[in-house]
Write a protein that holds these residues in place. Structure first.
Motif, PDB file in Angstrom:
ATOM      1  N   ARG A  47       0.754  -1.181  -0.028  1.00 20.84           N
ATOM      2  CA  ARG A  47      -0.080  -0.024   0.100  1.00 20.84           C
ATOM      3  C   ARG A  47       0.726   1.173  -0.156  1.00 20.84           C
ATOM      4  O   ARG A  47       0.525   2.296  -0.654  1.00 20.84           O
ATOM      5  N   GLU A  48       1.934   1.254   0.547  1.00 23.00           N
ATOM      6  CA  GLU A  48       2.928   2.264   0.643  1.00 23.00           C
ATOM      7  C   GLU A  48       3.449   2.615  -0.618  1.00 23.00           C
ATOM      8  O   GLU A  48       3.944   3.603  -1.127  1.00 23.00           O
ATOM      9  N   GLN A  49       3.701   1.619  -1.455  1.00 21.41           N
ATOM     10  CA  GLN A  49       4.254   1.600  -2.842  1.00 21.41           C
ATOM     11  C   GLN A  49       3.329   2.379  -3.570  1.00 21.41           C
ATOM     12  O   GLN A  49       3.730   2.999  -4.354  1.00 21.41           O
ATOM     13  N   ASP A  50       2.034   1.932  -3.273  1.00 18.01           N
ATOM     14  CA  ASP A  50       0.969   2.643  -4.104  1.00 18.01           C
ATOM     15  C   ASP A  50       1.171   3.995  -3.858  1.00 18.01           C
ATOM     16  O   ASP A  50       0.754   4.835  -4.729  1.00 18.01           O
ATOM     17  N   VAL A  51       0.989   4.477  -2.568  1.00 20.00           N
ATOM     18  CA  VAL A  51       1.078   5.744  -2.139  1.00 20.00           C
ATOM     19  C   VAL A  51       2.143   6.643  -2.716  1.00 20.00           C
ATOM     20  O   VAL A  51       2.157   7.569  -3.355  1.00 20.00           O
ATOM     21  N   LEU A  52       3.319   5.792  -2.489  1.00 18.66           N
ATOM     22  CA  LEU A  52       4.669   6.517  -2.984  1.00 18.66           C
ATOM     23  C   LEU A  52       4.475   6.745  -4.710  1.00 18.66           C
ATOM     24  O   LEU A  52       4.878   8.104  -4.986  1.00 18.66           O
ATOM     25  N   ARG A  53       3.941   5.744  -5.445  1.00 22.49           N
ATOM     26  CA  ARG A  53       3.776   6.111  -6.860  1.00 22.49           C
ATOM     27  C   ARG A  53       2.955   7.522  -6.987  1.00 22.49           C
ATOM     28  O   ARG A  53       3.263   8.326  -7.912  1.00 22.49           O
ATOM     29  N   GLY A  58       2.933  13.657  -7.925  1.00 18.37           N
ATOM     30  CA  GLY A  58       2.725  15.149  -7.292  1.00 18.37           C
ATOM     31  C   GLY A  58       1.044  15.196  -6.731  1.00 18.37           C
ATOM     32  O   GLY A  58       0.485  16.340  -6.426  1.00 18.37           O
ATOM     33  N   ARG A  59       0.616  13.806  -6.381  1.00 18.23           N
ATOM     34  CA  ARG A  59      -0.834  14.149  -6.019  1.00 18.23           C
ATOM     35  C   ARG A  59      -0.756  14.461  -4.376  1.00 18.23           C
ATOM     36  O   ARG A  59       0.266  14.506  -3.643  1.00 18.23           O
ATOM     37  N   SER A  60      -1.957  15.229  -3.934  1.00 20.67           N
ATOM     38  CA  SER A  60      -1.888  15.939  -2.481  1.00 20.67           C
ATOM     39  C   SER A  60      -2.437  14.516  -1.741  1.00 20.67           C
ATOM     40  O   SER A  60      -2.846  13.468  -2.442  1.00 20.67           O
ATOM     41  N   ASN A  61      -2.568  14.548  -0.356  1.00 23.17           N
ATOM     42  CA  ASN A  61      -3.161  13.521   0.306  1.00 23.17           C
ATOM     43  C   ASN A  61      -4.585  13.226   0.125  1.00 23.17           C
ATOM     44  O   ASN A  61      -5.022  12.167  -0.267  1.00 23.17           O
ATOM     45  N   GLN A  63      -6.008  13.763  -3.084  1.00 22.58           N
ATOM     46  CA  GLN A  63      -6.290  13.148  -4.138  1.00 22.58           C
ATOM     47  C   GLN A  63      -5.787  11.713  -4.112  1.00 22.58           C
ATOM     48  O   GLN A  63      -6.250  10.678  -4.653  1.00 22.58           O
ATOM     49  N   ILE A  64      -4.552  11.369  -3.187  1.00 18.12           N
ATOM     50  CA  ILE A  64      -4.091  10.044  -3.207  1.00 18.12           C
ATOM     51  C   ILE A  64      -5.278   8.955  -2.439  1.00 18.12           C
ATOM     52  O   ILE A  64      -5.484   8.157  -2.933  1.00 18.12           O
ATOM     53  N   GLY A  65      -6.189   9.754  -1.601  1.00 18.75           N
ATOM     54  CA  GLY A  65      -7.110   9.139  -0.819  1.00 18.75           C
ATOM     55  C   GLY A  65      -8.149   8.903  -1.921  1.00 18.75           C
ATOM     56  O   GLY A  65      -8.570   7.717  -1.937  1.00 18.75           O
ATOM     57  N   GLU A  66      -8.643   9.738  -2.556  1.00 17.85           N
ATOM     58  CA  GLU A  66      -9.569   9.638  -3.532  1.00 17.85           C
ATOM     59  C   GLU A  66      -9.329   8.326  -4.536  1.00 17.85           C
ATOM     60  O   GLU A  66     -10.021   7.820  -4.993  1.00 17.85           O
ATOM     61  N   GLU A  67      -7.920   8.195  -5.048  1.00 18.63           N
ATOM     62  CA  GLU A  67      -7.720   7.196  -6.018  1.00 18.63           C
ATOM     63  C   GLU A  67      -7.559   5.968  -5.328  1.00 18.63           C
ATOM     64  O   GLU A  67      -7.777   5.108  -6.200  1.00 18.63           O
ATOM     65  N   LEU A  68      -7.056   5.921  -4.018  1.00 21.49           N
ATOM     66  CA  LEU A  68      -6.954   4.458  -3.738  1.00 21.49           C
ATOM     67  C   LEU A  68      -8.180   4.131  -2.583  1.00 21.49           C
ATOM     68  O   LEU A  68      -7.978   3.079  -2.155  1.00 21.49           O
ATOM     69  N   TYR A  69      -9.304   4.959  -2.727  1.00 22.97           N
ATOM     70  CA  TYR A  69     -10.300   4.677  -1.828  1.00 22.97           C
ATOM     71  C   TYR A  69     -10.087   4.612  -0.494  1.00 22.97           C
ATOM     72  O   TYR A  69     -10.770   3.734   0.079  1.00 22.97           O
ATOM     73  N   THR A  74      -6.101   8.637   6.231  1.00 27.80           N
ATOM     74  CA  THR A  74      -5.270   7.581   6.012  1.00 27.80           C
ATOM     75  C   THR A  74      -3.831   7.873   5.078  1.00 27.80           C
ATOM     76  O   THR A  74      -2.868   7.288   5.276  1.00 27.80           O
ATOM     77  N   ALA A  75      -4.035   8.378   3.990  1.00 27.23           N
ATOM     78  CA  ALA A  75      -3.157   8.581   3.147  1.00 27.23           C
ATOM     79  C   ALA A  75      -1.961   9.601   3.783  1.00 27.23           C
ATOM     80  O   ALA A  75      -0.784   9.155   3.611  1.00 27.23           O
ATOM     81  N   SER A  76      -2.238  10.243   4.598  1.00 30.09           N
ATOM     82  CA  SER A  76      -1.235  11.077   5.403  1.00 30.09           C
ATOM     83  C   SER A  76      -0.485  10.288   6.131  1.00 30.09           C
ATOM     84  O   SER A  76       0.787  10.387   6.348  1.00 30.09           O
ATOM     85  N   VAL A  77      -0.943   9.318   6.834  1.00 26.86           N
ATOM     86  CA  VAL A  77      -0.472   8.334   7.781  1.00 26.86           C
ATOM     87  C   VAL A  77       0.358   7.463   6.987  1.00 26.86           C
ATOM     88  O   VAL A  77       1.635   7.336   7.098  1.00 26.86           O
ATOM     89  N   HIS A  78       0.060   7.052   5.760  1.00 24.02           N
ATOM     90  CA  HIS A  78       0.945   6.361   4.736  1.00 24.02           C
ATOM     91  C   HIS A  78       2.126   7.298   4.560  1.00 24.02           C
ATOM     92  O   HIS A  78       3.393   6.585   4.201  1.00 24.02           O
TER      93      HIS A  78
END
Length: 111
Positions: A47-53, A58-61, A63-69, A74-78
């Protein structure tokens, strides 16, 4: 000491204790307490690899959350976990380290 620092970091992240997490991360960086890993292996979870990508793109937390549901929190914690595991002080530094260590490819680092 590295294992104890990592455990303290995981606890601070799990509790959402941002000020404590920042101090533990600073201690890990200053004391060079990042845990060693085998060459070619990733210190990050899948999951951290997904967030890293997405971070590299250049995604915000949010945007990361929206893309990964997941939630932005939670994105911020990752993201915090990624910074700690890579010994990075910023999102940009984390992407640079990940690229240098082969955790992401050029296409991901460019976004």
């Amino acid at each position: 000491p590295a294992a104890d620092a990592a455990a303290a970091r995981r606890t601070a992240a799990r509790l959402g204790a941002a000020p404590l997490l920042e101090r533990v991360d600073a201690l890990i960086r200053r004391g060079r307490l990042a845990e060693q890993r085998a060459p070619g292996s990733s210190p990050l979870t899948a999951r951290e690899q997904d967030v890293l990508r997405l971070l590299a793109a250049g995604r915000s937390n949010r945007q990361i959350g929206e893309e990964l549901y997941i939630t932005g929190k939670t994105a911020s914690v990752h993201v915090s976990n990624i910074l700690g595991k890579l010994g990075a002080a910023s999102r940009t530094e984390a992407v640079a380290i990940a690229y240098r260590e082969g955790l992401i490819g050029r296409e991901e680092a460019v976004g």
